[in-house]
Design a protein around this motif. Structure first.
Motif, PDB file in Angstrom:
ATOM      1  N   MET A 165       6.483 -17.932   0.278  1.00 54.19           N
ATOM      2  CA  MET A 165       5.130 -17.465   0.579  1.00 54.19           C
ATOM      3  C   MET A 165       4.561 -16.758  -0.642  1.00 54.19           C
ATOM      4  SD  MET A 165       3.912 -14.673   3.415  1.00 54.19           S
ATOM      5  CE  MET A 165       4.051 -15.716   4.839  1.00 54.19           C
ATOM      6  N   GLY A 222       2.581 -14.138  -2.891  1.00 52.02           N
ATOM      7  CA  GLY A 222       2.410 -12.694  -2.699  1.00 52.02           C
ATOM      8  C   GLY A 222       0.957 -12.314  -2.461  1.00 52.02           C
ATOM      9  N   TYR A 223       0.082 -13.269  -2.560  1.00 54.49           N
ATOM     10  CA  TYR A 223      -1.331 -12.949  -2.418  1.00 54.49           C
ATOM     11  C   TYR A 223      -1.953 -13.840  -1.372  1.00 54.49           C
ATOM     12  CZ  TYR A 223      -5.840 -11.225  -3.884  1.00 54.49           C
ATOM     13  OH  TYR A 223      -7.055 -10.613  -3.908  1.00 54.49           O
ATOM     14  N   THR A 224      -2.585 -13.269  -0.392  1.00 56.67           N
ATOM     15  CA  THR A 224      -3.060 -14.068   0.730  1.00 56.67           C
ATOM     16  C   THR A 224      -4.570 -14.221   0.749  1.00 56.67           C
ATOM     17  OG1 THR A 224      -3.159 -12.083   2.091  1.00 56.67           O
ATOM     18  CG2 THR A 224      -1.128 -13.391   2.177  1.00 56.67           C
ATOM     19  N   GLY A 244      -7.020 -12.054   3.288  1.00 61.86           N
ATOM     20  CA  GLY A 244      -6.797 -10.612   3.283  1.00 61.86           C
ATOM     21  C   GLY A 244      -8.054  -9.796   3.524  1.00 61.86           C
ATOM     22  N   TYR A 245      -9.134 -10.465   3.946  1.00 62.71           N
ATOM     23  CA  TYR A 245     -10.424  -9.813   4.159  1.00 62.71           C
ATOM     24  C   TYR A 245     -10.852  -9.058   2.909  1.00 62.71           C
ATOM     25  CZ  TYR A 245      -8.530 -10.282   8.890  1.00 62.71           C
ATOM     26  OH  TYR A 245      -7.941 -10.750  10.023  1.00 62.71           O
ATOM     27  N   TYR A 297     -12.929  -7.869  -0.143  1.00 65.57           N
ATOM     28  CA  TYR A 297     -14.338  -7.836  -0.527  1.00 65.57           C
ATOM     29  C   TYR A 297     -15.230  -8.581   0.483  1.00 65.57           C
ATOM     30  CZ  TYR A 297     -12.183  -6.377  -4.907  1.00 65.57           C
ATOM     31  OH  TYR A 297     -11.427  -5.727  -5.845  1.00 65.57           O
ATOM     32  N   LYS A 308     -14.552 -11.456  -6.919  1.00 65.13           N
ATOM     33  CA  LYS A 308     -14.231 -10.323  -7.769  1.00 65.13           C
ATOM     34  C   LYS A 308     -12.745 -10.282  -8.100  1.00 65.13           C
ATOM     35  CE  LYS A 308     -17.956  -7.123  -6.642  1.00 65.13           C
ATOM     36  NZ  LYS A 308     -18.967  -8.156  -6.608  1.00 65.13           N
ATOM     37  N   TRP A 327     -14.085  -1.056   4.599  1.00 65.26           N
ATOM     38  CA  TRP A 327     -13.380  -2.163   5.230  1.00 65.26           C
ATOM     39  C   TRP A 327     -11.886  -1.970   4.994  1.00 65.26           C
ATOM     40  CZ3 TRP A 327     -16.086  -2.390   0.720  1.00 65.26           C
ATOM     41  CH2 TRP A 327     -15.413  -2.827  -0.433  1.00 65.26           C
ATOM     42  N   VAL A 328     -11.076  -2.754   5.715  1.00 61.64           N
ATOM     43  CA  VAL A 328      -9.623  -2.652   5.573  1.00 61.64           C
ATOM     44  C   VAL A 328      -9.096  -4.030   5.208  1.00 61.64           C
ATOM     45  CG1 VAL A 328      -7.439  -2.061   6.685  1.00 61.64           C
ATOM     46  CG2 VAL A 328      -9.509  -0.789   7.267  1.00 61.64           C
ATOM     47  N   GLU A 329      -8.439  -4.116   4.085  1.00 62.25           N
ATOM     48  CA  GLU A 329      -7.881  -5.386   3.635  1.00 62.25           C
ATOM     49  C   GLU A 329      -6.452  -5.538   4.129  1.00 62.25           C
ATOM     50  OE1 GLU A 329     -10.443  -5.718  -0.524  1.00 62.25           O
ATOM     51  OE2 GLU A 329      -8.253  -5.642  -0.580  1.00 62.25           O
ATOM     52  N   ARG A 330      -6.086  -6.790   4.398  1.00 63.92           N
ATOM     53  CA  ARG A 330      -4.731  -7.099   4.871  1.00 63.92           C
ATOM     54  C   ARG A 330      -4.026  -7.903   3.796  1.00 63.92           C
ATOM     55  NH1 ARG A 330      -2.314 -11.456   7.350  1.00 63.92           N
ATOM     56  NH2 ARG A 330      -0.699 -11.024   8.899  1.00 63.92           N
ATOM     57  N   HIS A 331      -2.935  -7.402   3.317  1.00 56.46           N
ATOM     58  CA  HIS A 331      -2.179  -8.098   2.288  1.00 56.46           C
ATOM     59  C   HIS A 331      -0.739  -8.294   2.744  1.00 56.46           C
ATOM     60  CE1 HIS A 331      -5.375  -7.702  -0.696  1.00 56.46           C
ATOM     61  NE2 HIS A 331      -5.594  -6.515  -0.167  1.00 56.46           N
ATOM     62  N   VAL A 332      -0.183  -9.464   2.393  1.00 55.34           N
ATOM     63  CA  VAL A 332       1.196  -9.772   2.777  1.00 55.34           C
ATOM     64  C   VAL A 332       2.053  -9.778   1.524  1.00 55.34           C
ATOM     65  CG1 VAL A 332       2.716 -11.453   3.877  1.00 55.34           C
ATOM     66  CG2 VAL A 332       0.378 -11.181   4.704  1.00 55.34           C
ATOM     67  N   LYS A 333       3.073  -8.971   1.516  1.00 52.09           N
ATOM     68  CA  LYS A 333       3.943  -8.894   0.346  1.00 52.09           C
ATOM     69  C   LYS A 333       4.943 -10.047   0.350  1.00 52.09           C
ATOM     70  CE  LYS A 333       4.292  -5.368  -1.922  1.00 52.09           C
ATOM     71  NZ  LYS A 333       4.676  -4.176  -2.677  1.00 52.09           N
ATOM     72  N   PRO A 334       5.604 -10.300  -0.781  1.00 49.73           N
ATOM     73  CA  PRO A 334       6.569 -11.420  -0.846  1.00 49.73           C
ATOM     74  C   PRO A 334       7.669 -11.323   0.205  1.00 49.73           C
ATOM     75  CG  PRO A 334       6.071 -10.638  -3.040  1.00 49.73           C
ATOM     76  CD  PRO A 334       5.402  -9.684  -2.083  1.00 49.73           C
ATOM     77  N   LYS A 369     -10.754   0.266   1.886  1.00 48.81           N
ATOM     78  CA  LYS A 369     -11.547   0.338   0.655  1.00 48.81           C
ATOM     79  C   LYS A 369     -12.995   0.683   0.978  1.00 48.81           C
ATOM     80  CE  LYS A 369      -8.965  -2.865  -2.281  1.00 48.81           C
ATOM     81  NZ  LYS A 369      -9.017  -4.127  -3.024  1.00 48.81           N
ATOM     82  N   TYR A 417     -15.903  -3.047  -7.130  1.00 49.21           N
ATOM     83  CA  TYR A 417     -15.178  -2.877  -5.881  1.00 49.21           C
ATOM     84  C   TYR A 417     -15.840  -3.560  -4.693  1.00 49.21           C
ATOM     85  CZ  TYR A 417     -13.328   0.610  -9.026  1.00 49.21           C
ATOM     86  OH  TYR A 417     -12.792   1.234 -10.129  1.00 49.21           O
ATOM     87  N   GLY A 418     -16.946  -4.266  -4.964  1.00 50.88           N
ATOM     88  CA  GLY A 418     -17.627  -4.961  -3.872  1.00 50.88           C
ATOM     89  C   GLY A 418     -18.126  -4.024  -2.797  1.00 50.88           C
ATOM     90  N   LYS A 452      -8.634  -0.745 -10.121  1.00 47.89           N
ATOM     91  CA  LYS A 452      -9.252  -1.330 -11.314  1.00 47.89           C
ATOM     92  C   LYS A 452      -9.550  -0.275 -12.386  1.00 47.89           C
ATOM     93  CE  LYS A 452     -11.282  -5.384  -9.139  1.00 47.89           C
ATOM     94  NZ  LYS A 452     -12.440  -6.256  -9.004  1.00 47.89           N
ATOM     95  N   GLU A 474      -1.256  -6.421  -5.276  1.00 50.78           N
ATOM     96  CA  GLU A 474      -2.098  -7.515  -4.773  1.00 50.78           C
ATOM     97  C   GLU A 474      -3.482  -7.017  -4.381  1.00 50.78           C
ATOM     98  OE1 GLU A 474       0.919  -6.832  -3.779  1.00 50.78           O
ATOM     99  OE2 GLU A 474       2.157  -8.620  -3.874  1.00 50.78           O
ATOM    100  N   ALA A 475      -3.594  -5.756  -4.020  1.00 49.89           N
ATOM    101  CA  ALA A 475      -4.872  -5.205  -3.581  1.00 49.89           C
ATOM    102  C   ALA A 475      -5.684  -4.671  -4.749  1.00 49.89           C
ATOM    103  CB  ALA A 475      -4.647  -4.077  -2.572  1.00 49.89           C
ATOM    104  N   ARG A 499      -7.039  -6.063  -7.388  1.00 48.59           N
ATOM    105  CA  ARG A 499      -7.600  -7.149  -8.191  1.00 48.59           C
ATOM    106  C   ARG A 499      -9.106  -7.191  -8.021  1.00 48.59           C
ATOM    107  NH1 ARG A 499      -2.696 -10.746  -6.319  1.00 48.59           N
ATOM    108  NH2 ARG A 499      -1.352 -10.401  -8.089  1.00 48.59           N
TER     109      ARG A 499
END
Lengths: 375, 230
Positions: A1, A3-5, A9-10, A12, A331, B85-92, B101, B147-148, B210, B227-228, B230
């Motif tokens: 998988m 590492g970046y979804t 990831g919603y 921005y 972005k 807003w709240v971002e969802r990130h999945v780690k390896p 954010k 940061y949008g 950033k 990952e967050a 970027r």
């Protein structure tokens, strides 16, 4: 998988809901900024004595484009009822609350009126004596032409304005050069967009493209408003070739940079479509240059017109790629966002250049260009 | 001229009324001066520059979106726009991380520079705000924000963004997102004042979003995944 979804990831969400903040009318804005390039070339031509016969065409075409250029951003702002604040509340000096200087304010609110006024005065004085002679022929516009001739009724009087004209031409060089690289000159300062941030060649690319539009637009007005359809355009064709070759070179250089710097990373996802369209634009610029070269080798009005039209098409592709496609880069740099355009947005983008064409026609109707610039 | 009798160390003395009043006035002025200087210094201290900021502990956020809803309700955020807003990130390794954010109210805000009318400005207390009477809706600040955090409000035609709920701060309340957070992932305060925020920012391993933009954001994250960023 991975590492970046992204985009799951919603990230921005604001850029998802409105990926295009600046609409296609801004492409028209950038295209019409080439009017400043034309005025720049006309000023330099006047000072150096290069292609004196073409100076009136460049001046009037440039003025017609430059006169309506700010209608582009005016059509794009979302609160037009506040638009006068643009002139009454300038952000051209830094302070503790208003950091930095707004290039938008500097160019549009300060430089544009000064440059337009100087260019208009230059054009009127430059064409004063020919306009007076034209007014002697009578006609409906005789009265207007006499007023615009500023009372310059002899060649001696006309020559007395030469120092003023030279001074105006010199003064015009700097603001028109700055405008020739605007509005894309502000884009590399927008740290948010990964494409613009990494496109430091943008101001030069805009200038090169502006030279193409300058040569193309003047060729078309020359062919439209003169009876001599064989001679004359070769100098403009050379201008077109210079701008096209420079544009193609700069675009290919930038695509090579993106490939080398980002090619192995996920960040190339946003740069790749921009690169592809930049290559397309470079190819069309090259085609325009090739046809223009043929128009020089075998002087032909139709070849010159074709080269000019293709040059303008290449510039539109290039500016669309810079302003619209690049805006769709996320972005994160990891993707491009989808956007749909409506007919209204396209018509809006066509309307402003159409108005420029109308103004150019009016200017050529009023002023003589056949024998302009006699000294 | 009338006289007043007063007792001094030399015994009872007579003094003219005028001289008595002069002496009394001088005494009052001399005695009051240090009091005035001290209170002036105290008011200057109370007007000392604030620097509002926020600390977010990413490990405490489980993506309930209460902050997003509270913000939207408090600030009448239109559909499609987000002040936070709240971002969802999945780690390896498959674990999920939620990262809240919003506008970072940067010290060197990139959104302030391109604004042609000065509608976007940075207040003395560090809040980056928008004067909606000056905003022409050109969108330059939206494009400039790394940061949008900004969006065009479709109702007003002007730009909107997080204001750290400055209308609530004026009443001594916390921003809506901070108050709504059930886990205390968000901590808000004045960086210039000794308090929870300052202690956390100084003692915990924090980073900002950033940092390479030079914006100097004022939201400090603990546990921010790359990952967050970027």
């Amino acid at each position: 998988m991975s590492g970046y979804t992204y985009p799951y990831g919603y990230s921005y969400p604001n850029e998802f809901s409105e990926p295009l903040v600046w609409l296609p009318v801004m492409v028209a804005y950038s295209l019409l900024a080439s009017g400043a390039t034309l005025i720049l070339i006309a000023s330099i031509a006047y000072l150096t004595g290069w292609q004196k016969r073409l100076v009136p065409y460049m001046l009037l075409t440039g003025l017609g484009m430059y006169a309506v250029v700010l209608l582009g951003p005016l059509a794009d702002v979302r609160a037009p009822e506040h638009s006068l604040k643009f002139l009454t509340s300038l952000h051209i000096t830094p302070s503790s609350t208003n950091l930095g200087i707004s290039l938008i304010s500097l160019h549009a609110a300060l430089l544009w009126p000064i440059t337009f006024l100087l260019a208009a005065v230059f054009a009127v004085i430059y064409l004063s004596y020919p306009t007076y002679r034209y007014s002697l022929a009578g006609g409906r516009l005789a009265g207007l032409r006499r007023i615009l001739s500023l009372g310059v009724s002899s060649s001696e009087k006309y020559r007395s304005y030469s120092p003023l004209l030279k001074a105006l031409a010199v003064i015009l060089v700097i603001p028109t050069l700055l405008w020739s690289m605007y509005p894309t000159s502000i884009l590399p300062t927008q740290t948010a967009n990964p494409i613009w941030r990494s496109w430091q060649l943008l101001p030069l690319t805009q200038l090169a493209g502006g030279i193409v539009v300058a040569g193309s637009a003047t060729t078309l007005t020359y062919l439209a408003f003169t009876h001599n359809r064989v001679e004359g355009p070769s100098a403009l064709m050379k201008l077109l070739i210079t701008g096209s070759v420079a544009s193609a070179f700069l675009l290919l250089l930038q695509t090579a940079y993106w490939y080398i710097a980002l090619g192995d990373t996920f960040l190339y996802a946003a740069a790749k479509p921009i690169s592809l369209w930049a290559i397309v634009a470079a190819i069309v610029f090259a085609a325009a240059a090739a046809i223009a070269y043929q128009a020089i080798k075998k002087p032909s009005a139709s070849m010159a017109a074709l080269a000019s039209i293709i040059g303008i098409i290449a510039s539109i592709i290039n500016l669309w790629n810079i302003l619209v496609n690049a805006q769709l880069a996320s972005k994160t740099g990891a993707a491009t966002l989808p956007a749909t355009l409506g007919l209204v947005q396209i018509l809006e983008a066509i309307a402003v250049p159409a108005l420029a064409v109308f103004v150019i026609i009016i200017l050529f109707w009023i002023f003589p260009v056949g024998g302009g610039g006699n000294e | 001229m009338s006289t007043i009798k007063y007792k001094s160390w030399r015994g009872w003395l007579d003094i003219k009324r005028r001289e008595f009043l002069k002496a009394a006035a001088t005494t009052i002025v001399v005695a009051a001066t240090p009091i005035a200087v001290t209170s002036n210094a105290q008011s200057k201290d109370s007007r000392k520059r604030k620097r509002y900021a926020m600390y977010i502990d990413v490990s405490k956020c489980y993506g309930c979106m209460a902050c997003v809803v509270a913000c939207a309700g408090e600030n009448n955020v239109p559909i499609g726009g987000f002040r936070t807003w709240v971002e969802r990130h999945v780690k390896p390794d498959g674990s999920v991380i939620f990262v809240p954010k919003q506008c970072n109210h940067c010290e060197n805000a990139p959104c302030v520079h391109p604004c042609p009318t000065g509608a976007t400005f940075r207040r003395e207390d560090g809040l980056v705000l928008v004067d909606h009477d000056l905003c022409i809706g050109c969108g330059a600040c939206v494009e400039a924000c790394p940061y949008g955090a900004r969006y065009m409000n479709p109702v007003t035609g002007t730009v909107d963004k997080c204001t750290f709920c400055d209308h609530r701060l004026a009443k001594g309340l916390l921003p809506a997102c901070v108050e709504a957070c059930p886990t205390g992932a968000r901590v808000f305060g004045d960086l210039e004042e000794d308090g929870e925020l300052k202690e956390l920012v100084e003692s915990q391993p924090v980073e900002v979003l950033k940092s390479w933009t030079g914006a100097e954001p004022m939201i400090f994250y603990k546990g921010l995944p790359k990952e967050a960023n970027r």
